[in-house]
Design a protein around this motif. Structure first.
Motif, PDB file in Angstrom:
ATOM      1  N   ASN A 170       0.897  -1.300  -0.055  1.00 59.14           N
ATOM      2  CA  ASN A 170      -0.182   0.005   0.032  1.00 59.14           C
ATOM      3  C   ASN A 170       0.866   1.232   0.070  1.00 59.14           C
ATOM      4  N   LEU A 171       0.906   1.947  -0.815  1.00 57.57           N
ATOM      5  CA  LEU A 171       1.402   3.291  -1.108  1.00 57.57           C
ATOM      6  C   LEU A 171       0.481   4.475  -1.465  1.00 57.57           C
ATOM      7  N   ASP A 172       0.632   5.370  -0.149  1.00 56.25           N
ATOM      8  CA  ASP A 172      -0.413   6.684  -0.393  1.00 56.25           C
ATOM      9  C   ASP A 172      -1.782   6.062  -0.576  1.00 56.25           C
ATOM     10  N   GLY A 173      -2.466   4.966   0.132  1.00 57.64           N
ATOM     11  CA  GLY A 173      -3.500   4.613   0.272  1.00 57.64           C
ATOM     12  C   GLY A 173      -4.020   3.589  -0.980  1.00 57.64           C
ATOM     13  N   THR A 174      -3.119   3.354  -1.799  1.00 57.23           N
ATOM     14  CA  THR A 174      -3.356   2.599  -3.145  1.00 57.23           C
ATOM     15  C   THR A 174      -2.576   1.148  -2.918  1.00 57.23           C
ATOM     16  N   THR A 175      -3.509   0.071  -2.969  1.00 58.89           N
ATOM     17  CA  THR A 175      -3.012  -1.294  -2.899  1.00 58.89           C
ATOM     18  C   THR A 175      -2.740  -2.075  -3.881  1.00 58.89           C
ATOM     19  N   SER A 176      -1.664  -2.637  -4.219  1.00 53.44           N
ATOM     20  CA  SER A 176      -1.247  -3.374  -5.402  1.00 53.44           C
ATOM     21  C   SER A 176      -0.619  -4.597  -4.966  1.00 53.44           C
ATOM     22  N   ARG A 177      -0.712  -5.453  -5.862  1.00 49.54           N
ATOM     23  CA  ARG A 177       0.005  -6.947  -5.603  1.00 49.54           C
ATOM     24  C   ARG A 177       1.285  -6.849  -6.404  1.00 49.54           C
ATOM     25  N   TRP A 178       2.364  -7.603  -5.749  1.00 51.71           N
ATOM     26  CA  TRP A 178       3.694  -7.427  -6.381  1.00 51.71           C
ATOM     27  C   TRP A 178       4.205  -8.711  -6.396  1.00 51.71           C
ATOM     28  N   ALA A 179       5.167  -9.203  -6.961  1.00 53.87           N
ATOM     29  CA  ALA A 179       5.995 -10.475  -6.999  1.00 53.87           C
ATOM     30  C   ALA A 179       7.410 -10.080  -7.281  1.00 53.87           C
ATOM     31  N   LEU A 180       8.127 -10.586  -6.465  1.00 52.00           N
ATOM     32  CA  LEU A 180       9.772 -10.283  -6.613  1.00 52.00           C
ATOM     33  C   LEU A 180      10.639 -11.483  -6.772  1.00 52.00           C
ATOM     34  N   GLU A 181      11.482 -11.506  -7.485  1.00 60.10           N
ATOM     35  CA  GLU A 181      12.581 -12.666  -7.724  1.00 60.10           C
ATOM     36  C   GLU A 181      13.859 -12.076  -7.355  1.00 60.10           C
TER      37      GLU A 181
ATOM     38  N   HIS B 263      18.131 -12.925  -7.902  1.00 61.45           N
ATOM     39  CA  HIS B 263      19.165 -13.745  -8.091  1.00 61.45           C
ATOM     40  C   HIS B 263      20.307 -12.918  -7.768  1.00 61.45           C
ATOM     41  N   ALA B 264      21.081 -13.231  -6.796  1.00 61.48           N
ATOM     42  CA  ALA B 264      22.317 -12.477  -6.157  1.00 61.48           C
ATOM     43  C   ALA B 264      21.954 -11.083  -6.390  1.00 61.48           C
ATOM     44  N   ASP B 265      22.567 -10.184  -7.129  1.00 64.21           N
ATOM     45  CA  ASP B 265      22.206  -8.524  -6.997  1.00 64.21           C
ATOM     46  C   ASP B 265      21.229  -8.240  -7.911  1.00 64.21           C
ATOM     47  N   GLN B 266      20.447  -9.375  -8.743  1.00 67.43           N
ATOM     48  CA  GLN B 266      19.578  -9.031 -10.025  1.00 67.43           C
ATOM     49  C   GLN B 266      18.274  -9.403  -9.372  1.00 67.43           C
ATOM     50  N   ILE B 267      17.216  -8.570  -9.678  1.00 68.44           N
ATOM     51  CA  ILE B 267      15.638  -8.609  -9.127  1.00 68.44           C
ATOM     52  C   ILE B 267      15.184  -8.474 -10.444  1.00 68.44           C
ATOM     53  N   LEU B 268      13.707  -9.161 -10.277  1.00 64.79           N
ATOM     54  CA  LEU B 268      12.980  -9.022 -11.218  1.00 64.79           C
ATOM     55  C   LEU B 268      11.607  -8.546 -10.266  1.00 64.79           C
ATOM     56  N   LEU B 269      11.003  -7.656 -10.704  1.00 70.05           N
ATOM     57  CA  LEU B 269       9.989  -6.890 -10.037  1.00 70.05           C
ATOM     58  C   LEU B 269       8.772  -6.866 -10.842  1.00 70.05           C
ATOM     59  N   THR B 270       7.620  -7.625 -10.507  1.00 66.47           N
ATOM     60  CA  THR B 270       6.330  -7.653 -11.338  1.00 66.47           C
ATOM     61  C   THR B 270       5.358  -6.760 -10.604  1.00 66.47           C
TER      62      THR B 270
END
Length: 686
Positions: free
Chosen positions: A570-581, A583-590
């Motif tokens: 929730n950011l400033d009252g808005t809620t969203s669904r997220w996924a994070l993978e 791999h070491a210093d590499q990140i996949l954010l959906t």
């Protein structure tokens, strides 16, 4: 007579090999892959029923050696060879060698390949059938002097074209007579290097041209049909980037007329199999189309035709190779909806489209209604300068062009190739150019708008969500593990958490910048994006650097762990669904805006010393091959003078002197070099 085919050797690699094998599997046909030493673990070798090693990594020692392919076919019991595209797919000698070996070549007769493979004889053949061609001069053995003499009568601008081959190599547009001699020298060198034949011819360059091609297919019983046209005008250096079917330019009458011309071109050489007839079409007068060339093979962009026609072209190729009649007539072909394809290349659009390379650490393929992916890569794939830079194609089909555009844009937002720089973001930029949205295209449009491209910044909300998730136990580094408990914002240690996130992946040119610092403050339940912490300012001042100036965006925030790598933020009252993978210093954010490939960097990282200007040293901007030394050792050069030419993935890059001085070389022509290797030094004048 029907030919028995239960095993097919696919004489190719990458996404086209995988795509052909997909249909072979569906047809119950055994597939045989061939691979070089570099491709031993490639995706196409894994998806085949059997894989055969055919030699060292360079294509000239493996994929381009006809006898090795024929030997592999004999040893595995393959009755037929599918050549895909590229490599030997349009090689008449290979087609004839297959015939002599008693192996079916899934393609046209060698005679058709030979005639259409030479643009001069192709032009004569189709003209004999009444197919219109562009004004120009085309006969065997034209010298530079003859071409220069004919150019004024043809009319500038003119287009130099190699008689053999295609794909844009050796093609040069020339606006002014004084530039023609130098362009001919370059074109002959490129044609000889790429095709082993430096024959050239000249055509008038059509004003505001559109590149429209027609898919044809013919059987051995005299039946020839077309499956409509494709618009391929969005191209760079004659390499296509976005293709669609049908063209937004043509009306039904012109569509029927250009389709008939394509069938006539095929009949002119007794064509059998799938092929593509390419036309250059003036944007202002689409009914005045001109034959350009015929590609005697399956085309890269064939999926858009399959999507609107519902016809599997590889399955049809297989049926024709077996000697069967086409299972449809021209009247029975119905085109439905619209389809658009984006080619995903290993290149860096933010840095003049320089080729990239490396190890693919993570691939995320998009899904959704009407979305198709043809890919040759998986996690762990190695991308080198040895082969074509195209890694995959993302295709979308919709009820109309608008829906297809929107679906492709959304699909690209969900496409990730981490570890290697790719052009996905540029394709999204291109799809949203107003002229593209309106269908107002021409072959120079991409080149005109490319300078306006800038990488899409990661939205502040997405960076905030990533930093917030990374601050949770078990998702970030050891530094983050003590900051939170799993069920939300109960504080263990009242310390801020600083995360520096950069778009892209480590080691990819143009994406290893200093990133954006995101500050997570558990005590205040806030996340601030763009904040430069005090310790970083101190480091910058100590190093005599200007402290980074960034705009700050602060969100009130909360987070809940949904399990299975899913988070509710929730950011400033808005809620969203997220996924994070991670791999070491590499990140996949959906999240709601698609998937981002990010790199977490040390929070204290500042401008790299490597970015300091190294005057006088010319380093290779990409992994590739030195194809020419433009001057001699010890020569004096002026700013802008060419010094070294490097080629990688069908692209030449000229390194030029930045200041006057004397050249010292650190390389030789023909040498394979990695990105960043010094190739020459220009010692400044004293």
């Amino acid at each position: 007579m029907t030919n028995h085919i239960d095993t097919v050797l696919v004489a190719n690699r990458g996404e086209i090999a995988c795509r052909v094998m997909r249909t072979l599997r569906a047809e119950g046909v055994r597939s045989v892959a061939v691979h070089s030493a570099a491709d031993a673990a490639a995706r196409h070798t894994r998806e085949a029923d059997l894989a055969v090693a055919i030699g060292p990594a360079p294509a000239r020692e493996s994929y381009l050696v006809a006898e090795k392919l024929l030997d592999a076919a004999r040893r595995t019991g393959a009755q037929a060879i599918h050549p895909g595209y590229g490599f030997l797919s349009e090689n008449a000698e290979f087609a004839k060698a297959c015939e002599d070996a008693g192996i079916i070549f899934i393609g046209p007769p060698a005679s058709a390949i030979e005639t259409m493979g030479d643009k001069i004889t192709a032009r004569a053949a189709v003209e004999a059938r009444g197919v219109p061609t562009v004004p120009g001069i085309s006969r065997p053995g034209l010298t530079d002097e003859e071409i220069i003499a004919a150019a004024p009568g043809i009319g500038f601008p003119v287009l130099i074209k190699p008689s053999a081959g295609g794909g844009g190599k050796g093609m040069h547009r020339v606006e002014n007579p004084e530039d023609l001699p130098a362009a001919l020298i370059t074109a002959r060198r490129e044609a000889a290097s790429s095709f082993g034949d430096d024959s050239l011819f000249l055509e008038h360059f059509v004003d505001t041209p559109r590149h429209i091609e027609v898919q044809i297919i013919a059987d051995a019983h005299g039946n020839v049909v077309h499956l409509g046209e494709r618009e391929c005008s969005l191209q760079r250096r004659h390499q296509k980037v976005i293709e669609e079917a049908p063209s937004p330019l043509l009306d039904e009458a012109t569509r029927a007329e250009i389709g008939q011309a394509a069938c006539d071109a095929a009949r002119s050489v007794g064509y059998v199999g799938a092929g593509t007839v390419e036309f250059i079409v003036p944007a202002a007068r689409p009914d005045h189309f001109y034959f350009m060339e015929m590609n005697t093979r399956l085309q890269v962009e064939h999926p858009v035709t399959e999507e609107v026609s519902g016809i599997d072209l590889v399955a049809t190729q297989l049926a024709v190779a077996r000697g069967e009649e086409l299972p449809f007539t021209q009247d029975g072909i119905v085109l439905r909806g619209h389809s658009i394809e984006a080619r995903i290349y290993a290149e860096d659009p933010a840095h003049d489209f320089l080729p990239t390379g490396g190890t693919v650490t993570r691939v995320v393929e998009p899904t959704g209604p009407g979305v198709r992916v043809d890919s040759g890569i998986v996690d762990g794939s190695e991308v080198t300068s040895l082969y074509d830079p195209m890694l995959m194609k993302v295709i979308a089909h919709g009820a109309d062009r608008q829906e297809a555009l929107d679906r492709l844009d959304a699909a690209l937002a969900g496409t990730v190739v981490a570890g290697v720089g790719v052009n996905t973001d540029f394709c999204r930029f291109l799809l949203n150019v107003p002229e593209v949205r309106a269908g107002d295209l021409d072959t120079s449009l991409l080149e005109r708008v490319a300078p306006d491209y800038a990488p899409t910044p990661v939205p502040a909300e997405d960076l905030a969500a990533a930093a917030l998730i990374l601050a949770q136990p078990g998702t970030g580094s050891a530094e983050a593990a003590d900051a939170w408990v799993a069920d939300g914002w109960r504080l263990r240690h009242p310390a801020e958490r600083h995360v520096r996130l950069a778009e892209g992946t480590s080691g990819v040119p143009g994406t290893d910048g200093v990133g954006t610092v995101v500050t997570v403050d558990p005590a205040e339940s806030t996340v601030t994006v763009g904040d430069t912490p005090a310790f970083q300012r101190a480091l910058d001042i100590k190093a005599d650097r200007e402290p980074e100036q960034t705009e700050e965006t602060t969100f009130t925030a909360s987070i809940a762990n949904l399990g299975a790598g899913q988070w509710s933020v929730n950011l400033d009252g808005t809620t969203s669904r997220w996924a994070l993978e991670r791999h070491a210093d590499q990140i996949l954010l959906t999240g709601p805006r698609g998937t981002w490939a990010l790199t977490e960097q040390p929070a204290a990282r500042s401008v790299s010393a490597a970015a300091e200007d190294d005057h006088g040293t010319l380093a290779s901007p990409m992994p590739g091959t030195v194809v020419a030394l433009a001057v001699a050792e010890g020569d004096h050069v002026e700013p802008g003078d060419a010094v070294v030419v490097v080629e990688a993935m069908k692209m030449e890059h000229v390194l030029r002197a930045a200041e006057p001085g004397t050249v010292i070389f650190h390389c030789a022509a023909g040498e394979t070099v990695p990105a960043g290797q010094p190739l020459a030094t220009v010692e400044p004048d004293t």
